[in-house]
Design a protein around this motif. Structure first.
Motif, short mmCIF file in Angstrom:
data_model
loop_
_atom_site.label_atom_id
_atom_site.label_comp_id
_atom_site.label_asym_id
_atom_site.label_seq_id
_atom_site.Cartn_x
_atom_site.Cartn_y
_atom_site.Cartn_z
N UNK A 166 66.57 15.62 47.01
CA UNK A 166 67.57 16.31 47.83
C UNK A 166 68.93 15.91 47.26
N UNK A 186 67.48 21.50 46.49
CA UNK A 186 66.24 20.76 46.70
C UNK A 186 65.42 20.89 45.43
N UNK A 201 59.31 18.20 46.75
CA UNK A 201 60.32 17.16 47.00
C UNK A 201 59.91 16.21 48.13
N UNK A 202 60.68 15.14 48.29
CA UNK A 202 60.46 14.21 49.39
C UNK A 202 60.74 14.94 50.71
N UNK A 205 65.67 13.65 53.65
CA UNK A 205 66.89 13.94 52.87
C UNK A 205 67.44 12.67 52.23
#
Lengths: 447, 447
Positions: A166, A186, A201-202, A205
């Protein structure tokens, strides 16, 4: 004119205290090792002393012999999160193994702790080295030393990709237009490697510090190289000023090849300060703790450090013949330190157990607050340390005494802060917020 | 005379609220989804209402489309630990997947949270069912439904062995004799199975509740059988009283074959209460939220629930032909519920998205506090529920309204507690502390 160089202090907390007989000492509280308030009080004591951080070690098996020591307590991340809720400034460093975890979980938990604490999370990266740990994770033997470090490097590679997935300003939060996040900001991790495949993505944030502070403690050749590449603080065990200077210089000299400056990594040797109002009182406390040691426990600990079964050997005899470091698949640097200590001072097993009781190989120093401050100042000004990992032999008293008696001396000498100036752990350690690989821009932490 | 049966209430918390447009509503605070204090305030509101517990769902990938919803937040265990530090009574239930975790870590974290919270930990056991999650854990495809449940059963078997590995009175703490733990009361897990080999013992002593409260939410055939064997509370999604009664009776009837009584498991259907001071006001709030929905997001969510890509289909047309439940490898029960809802009421895609917006398949009821209390009372007294999983459409207001307006009615009717009577989550849920397999004796929780 630049600000004078000041030192950094981490409180390494451990159940009843670092001395292996601490739990038997009248001042300790071993009945509180599963009492959250006990650790919250210790953290607040460290914060009252303006220390940079607190730190918990960890192992993934029941350590040593629970018969003879107050072992078994909290999982460090869960504990630090509950400590974050009642503190404001103190950094929170948890040990997590790269050998028996997955990078997605680990990256996520540290990002969570960093949000929860407002930017105070640190990760002490270890590669678990015991068979007892391997046997809790579907293996009969543990991974070979070199493979553990290979896995650790790839683990860090994935974790940093996830922390960067992020961008800092990815959340738009436009209620009117119905746009929550700018998905162009992202990024997948898209990692496919030897040990891990992680899409990302994770699902957290980017956190206040960007990445948690990265800490490392192994001092083997592999460990030092890993530290030079990734670590921002190193906890280390050195017995003499000369050894401390050699280690410091060695580690700092390795940074350039990874494009890093010497100031990008802090070296924090451990010290177990045994504090007395006179030197005689300090020595008496040290002797009192030695007298409370349980020899069976000390022998088991020593067997573990040396990877040699010492059971049944005469306590007043010498160490047996030891293997070479290259044949050790556990903690190589601790093995060498202990073997050299025994050889250098010609110690019997009983004497070695007494020497290792307070610090498990870390330096022990018994003296007055002035004498302890002198020691810290000497190492700090003579190229052996950027700060220290303080290991109180008995808790809570050893930490309270350090904060109330040693810290004010360091402050008077201009060696240590009198107020927190940073907002995050990185800021207090004087380390930069990492840039996001997708933007190259570190965000100033003012939001 | 036995005490009258009373109901149990869990607050299911989710970022800005359960409605998928909650974050766009003026009353919500999506800017606070990584602010610890926001969740601490929600937990304290639930505690003020004397609710049994709060609960966080979880997924191991970024859910749905972050472009159109306030997604991405804390890892639940880290978050609950920080909430434990500022609450006293409320139960703390975290979702953890058995598919992408190791039993040693999971058992340890819940034992830690149970100690930290003084016996308030609960584990919502899920078997992750999406490809997006698998791709964060070294897999290209996710495990087959049946294998996930096999792994879940073995995972629970290992976890309960680890929680029992310290007997309640294993810690002797005899400072005089130098004995910390009676190692005859420490037991290996010695587990060797299909999915796991775990030696044990756990490195955390037995926690206040013995085991955390075990919660489950899947309602497929595999899920119900798993619940009957292990779960002590079940979160479920039922649209009608008749469906609720059928599910309740079905699940309770399965308990006997595992040697369990019907009272050993609580059935807690989800309900998203849309509260207004008049029915018209409640309906207006419901319509306001529907009007704020982002159709792209609803379509993506629906595609996920049905395992069918609906992108580009006309919103005012019907659902396309769907596969059979047996061919679904994700959340089977949610698939069937949604498919039946669409068929029963002949809904267009747009209408279905509106129906699912507030509760993702859970029952939505818009009305006055009295009307909502009537609904809860009806389900509770007519064999469809032992309590409810309360899913506020918009947070914090939906929870505050429920606590201030609906709870007092339930209390006046004698259906809900006015003060906490238990000390642990199990005690508040009216469930026993599990016996330790090595002693057969549950310890009374008076220590």
């Amino acid at each position: 004119m630049t600000a004078p160089r000041t030192l950094h202090l981490n409180a390494f907390l451990m159940n009843a205290g670092h001395h292996d007989a601490a739990w038997r000492h009248p001042d300790s509280s071993p009945e509180r090792v599963t009492d959250l308030r006990y650790f919250q009080e210790l953290a607040r004591t460290a914060e009252r002393g303006r220390l940079d951080s607190i730190f918990f070690a960890d192992g993934l098996a029941l350590w040593g012999k629970a018969r003879y020591n107050a072992l078994g307590g909290f999982e460090p991340l869960t504990l630090l999160s509950a400590i974050a809720a009642v503190t404001e400034h103190i950094g929170l460093i948890a040990t997590v193994s790269t050998t028996f975890n997955e990078p997605f979980h680990t990256a996520r938990k540290f990002a969570s702790l960093d949000h929860i604490s407002g930017g105070r999370a640190g990760w002490n990266i270890v590669t678990s080295g015991t068979v007892d740990e391997a046997r809790n994770f579907n293996r009969d033997e543990h991974l070979e030393h070199r493979v553990r470090y290979e896995r650790a490097r790839e683990f860090l590679d994935v974790a940093t990709k996830l922390w960067d997935s992020w961008e800092d300003d990815a959340i738009v939060l436009d209620k009117e237009r119905g746009i929550y996040a700018d998905t162009d900001k992202l990024h997948p991790a898209a990692h496919r490697g030897e040990h891990f495949s992680v899409a990302g993505p994770l699902n957290v944030p980017r956190s206040p510090q960007g990445h948690p502070l990265l800490v490392q403690a192994g001092s083997s050749e592999d460990g030092k190289e890993f530290a030079a590449q990734y670590a921002e603080a190193v906890f280390t065990a050195q017995q003499t000023l000369a050894d401390g200077q050699t280690f410091y210089k060695d580690l700092k000299s390795r940074l350039a090849r990874y494009g890093r400056a010497e100031s990008d990594l802090l070296v924090l040797p451990g010290i177990a300060p045994v504090i007395g109002s006179t030197e005689a009182e300090a020595k008496a406390l040290e002797q009192q703790l030695t007298d409370l040691q349980v020899p069976e426990y000390g022998l088991a600990q020593l067997s573990g450090m040396l990877n040699v079964d010492l059971t049944g050997l005469p306590l007043d005899g010498p160490l047996p013949e030891l293997p070479e470091e290259r044949d050790i698949n556990g903690n190589k640097s601790r093995f060498t330190l202990v073997a050299e200590l025994a050889r250098r001072d010609g110690l019997t097993l009983r004497e070695l157990i007494a020497r290792l009781g307070a610090g498990r190989g870390h330096r022990v120093f018994a003296g007055t607050p002035e004498q302890i401050a002198d020691q810290l100042e000497q190492w700090f000004t003579q190229g052996a340390a950027d700060g220290f990992n303080i290991m109180a032999p008995v808790l809570p008293t050893g930490l309270t005494d350090f904060v109330d008696q040693v810290v004010p001396i360091l402050q008077r000498r201009g060696l240590f802060r009198t107020e927190y100036t940073g907002r995050t752990l990185r800021e207090n350690y004087g380390l930069p917020r990492p840039a996001n690989r997708h933007t190259g821009r570190p965000r100033p932490v003012t939001a």
